[in-house]
Structures are given as C-alpha cells and as structure tokens.
Design an enzyme around this catalytic site. Structure first.
Site, PDB file in Angstrom:
ATOM      1  N   GLU A 272       0.852  -1.206   0.000  1.00 20.06           N
ATOM      2  CA  GLU A 272       0.000   0.000   0.000  1.00 20.06           C
ATOM      3  C   GLU A 272       0.880   1.246   0.000  1.00 20.06           C
ATOM      4  O   GLU A 272       1.934   1.238   0.625  1.00 20.06           O
ATOM      5  CB  GLU A 272      -0.879   0.010   1.257  1.00 20.06           C
ATOM      6  N   HIS A 291      -7.662   1.294   2.523  1.00 13.11           N
ATOM      7  CA  HIS A 291      -7.380   0.990   3.941  1.00 13.11           C
ATOM      8  C   HIS A 291      -8.115   1.954   4.880  1.00 13.11           C
ATOM      9  O   HIS A 291      -7.503   2.678   5.668  1.00 13.11           O
ATOM     10  CB  HIS A 291      -5.863   1.021   4.220  1.00 13.11           C
TER      11      HIS A 291
HETATM   12  C1  GLV Z   1      -5.794  -0.810  10.808  1.00 10.36           C
HETATM   13  O1  GLV Z   1      -5.507  -1.463   9.842  1.00 10.36           O
HETATM   14  C2  GLV Z   1      -5.557  -1.222  12.149  1.00 10.36           C
HETATM   15  O2  GLV Z   1      -4.891  -2.250  12.362  1.00 10.36           O
HETATM   16  O3  GLV Z   1      -6.028  -0.529  13.072  1.00 10.36           O
END
Ligand code: GLV
Ligand code: GLV
Length: 337
Positions: A272, A291
């Site tokens: 990412e 995400h």
């Molecule tokens: C996000 O991906 C988290 O782990 O809080």
C-alpha cells in the site's frame, strides 16, 4: 523532567493536550509518514513512541533506542512492530483493540453489499450515461446481483471484528454463518448461532461470501493462495479488511481473471498504496478502498483515547490496559523510574 514522547502523525488536539500534561510531546505534522531514518533517530532520543501501521518498528530500531520504554500503536494490528524483540528489551507495546470493531465490521458490510449488489458498477453506469443511452429505465436482467438472505457467510477469524461481522450476517441479513479459527468459541456459537468448521478448506468450499478477520502473522501470510481460491465457489465473493498479505495478490488476480470466484471487496493490499494501474483495478467485479476500515471520526477518536489511556497508565506505573506483550511484565515493571 517529563519523559519524551514522539508521535508519528497528528492525532486529535485535545488528546495531544492531555498527553502533554504527562509527556514532553513532539508531533510529526506531515501527511506522509516519517522516513525510517527519521523515526529511528527520534526513537533514540525519546522514552515513548506513538506509531501507526506505516511506521516500521524493527528490532534494529528498538535495540538502538536505549531510553525507549513504550510503543503505543495507534491501530488494532501491530504487524509493523517487532513485538518479540520489544519484549526481550523490556519495551511495552500497546494497541487499540475493541474500539474500532464496529467501524471495521460496518466497512466490511459496505464491501459485501457493494460487491454483491454491484453498487459501484451501477453508479458508473448512470454517470457514464450508459443507462440513458440504453433508452429504457428498467430491464429484467439489468445489473443483476446476489441476494444475501439464506446464503453462507464464511468468517475466517472469529475475534472481535469477525464476531461483529458474523452477528450482522445472522441478525441483519438472515445468513447462515460458518467460521474457521485456530480457537473454537463454543459459547459464541450458541449465542450467535454460528457454526464452526474445523478447517479453512471447509469454509472456503461452503461459503458464498468469505470474509477475512485474522491478524497478519507468519501463519496467516498468503493463507488465501491459489489452492485456497480454487476451493471457493465460482459464485463466491472474497472480502479482505484484515491485512493485504493474508491474500496472495498474484493468485487473486489470476482467480478473478479466470473466473474462479465472482468478485472481491478489498480494503487492504500488499504494498500500500497500490498504483492506479495495479492489476486489481481492471476488474469491474472488484471494489477497492484505501485501507479505511477504521476511518470513522468516532473510531479514530476512540483509538486516540486508548493510546492516551495506555500512555497515562504506563506513566503512573500501572499496566497499560491494552498491552500486547504481557510477557514484558516479567522483564521490567511499567513506568519510567
Ligand atoms: C488498521 O488497519 C488497524 O490495524 O487498526
Ligand atoms: C421495480 O422497480 C419493481 O417495481 O419491481
């Protein structure tokens, strides 16, 4: 003298203000995460860190940070932190579980619905003018999707988030929910009406929607590989709001290209942020989001509160409420003394 705290990205002002009552706080105020060299040189000078999943907290960094006592991760996942190494060095690691379970479960459902009801494809159809050009308002076969009621939802990992997703599936959509986990949760099975399957393979074979809710560990890395994708139904949808590397991206692209599965909804990726010409962007039946699993104002604020609670507890010599590495208690007691 207050202990020093480096925070790798801007959190909420009131939380920073509260932290400043205990710590001498420095905040990295850029949008981009601090480069590794910056992070490691800051870590060398401070007593505490607040990190994000984009900050690589390696063993090397930890070993070279003699004053560092606590790494308070602003995320539920902590695969960016070498926890084993931290424990050996007596460094506390905390995360922000629980407080974002609802938020992540809701995004999971947004993806399930978006893919199964072809929401994005339909939106494009309208915006591009294809609907108008088709010359008719309604056709029996236009944009046919899938009904969820009575279908099988397969949950991989029945932890806090998986459980929320399962509950919505059972009570919200009248789905049959099955799960696989390394732990069997008999009590939850009764309360939620979900069924256990003793292997990942069974869930993959049976489910119409497969949703991943496991942390990234050496055991879950590429858990969904070519073999796994081949076991899924041709009509099934894969949802990933966990970690990108739980899925072998190359295998997923192949599966979508060759029609082994019907679609995917993805919030997380290997590497990412992915580029706009990433192979996954070519598929209409795939919904991609950047995400944003925990990205609600409510969720992110509660995460910051948990970070604060952990850092205050540690400062006061108490065990942080959401300590990840319990074993560290045997190495060093909490606090800066
Ligand atoms: C996000 O991906 C988290 O782990 O809080
Ligand atoms: C759809 O709009 C219907 O009336 O069936």
């Amino acid at each position: 003298m207050k202990p020093k705290l480096f925070i790798t990205r801007e959190l909420f002002d009131d939380i920073i203000a509260k932290l400043s009552e205990y710590y001498e706080v420095e905040v990295w105020d850029k949008y981009h995460h601090p480069p590794y060299e910056v992070l490691s040189s800051k870590a060398r000078e401070v007593d505490a860190l607040v990190t994000l999943l984009t900050d690589k907290v390696s063993c090397d960094l930890l070993q070279n940070s003699p004053r560092l006592r606590i790494v308070a991760q602003y995320a539920v996942g902590f695969d960016n932190v070498d926890v084993e190494c931290a424990t050996k060095l007596g460094i506390y690691v905390t995360n922000t579980p629980d407080v974002i379970s609802d938020t992540v479960a809701e995004l999971t459902w947004a993806l399930i619905l978006a893919v199964s009801k072809r929401v994005l494809e339909s939106d494009e159809f309208v915006r591009r003018g294809d609907w108008h050009r088709s010359g008719t308002a309604w056709h029996p076969k236009m944009m046919l999707g899938t009904e969820l009621k009575g279908k099988v939802l397969g949950i991989i990992g029945l932890g806090r988030i998986g459980t929320r997703v399962a509950k919505i599936g059972v009570f919200g959509f009248a789905m049959k929910v099955i799960y696989y986990d390394i732990i069997r949760y008999k009590e939850k099975e009764g309360i939620l009406g979900v069924e256990y399957r003793s292997s990942l393979e069974e869930v993959l074979r049976e489910a119409d929607i497969v949703s991943l809710h496991v942390p990234l560990t050496p055991q879950t890395w590429h858990m969904i590989d070519e073999k796994a994708l081949k076991l899924m139904k041709k009509t099934a949808i894969l949802i990933n709001t966990a970690r990108g590397a739980v899925v072998d991206t190359g295998a997923l692209v192949k599966a979508l290209r060759e029609g082994w599965i019907a679609g995917a909804g993805l919030d997380v990726f290997e590497g990412e942020p992915i580029p706009p010409d990433h192979p996954l962007t070519q598929f209409k039946n795939v919904v991609l989001v950047p995400h944003i699993g925990s990205a609600t104002l409510e969720g992110r604020y509660r995460m910051a509160q948990v970070v604060l609670e952990n850092l205050v507890a540690f400062y006061e010599g108490r065990k942080p409420p959401t300590l990840v590495n319990e074993d560290v208690l045997k190495v060093r007691s909490p606090g800066f003394k």
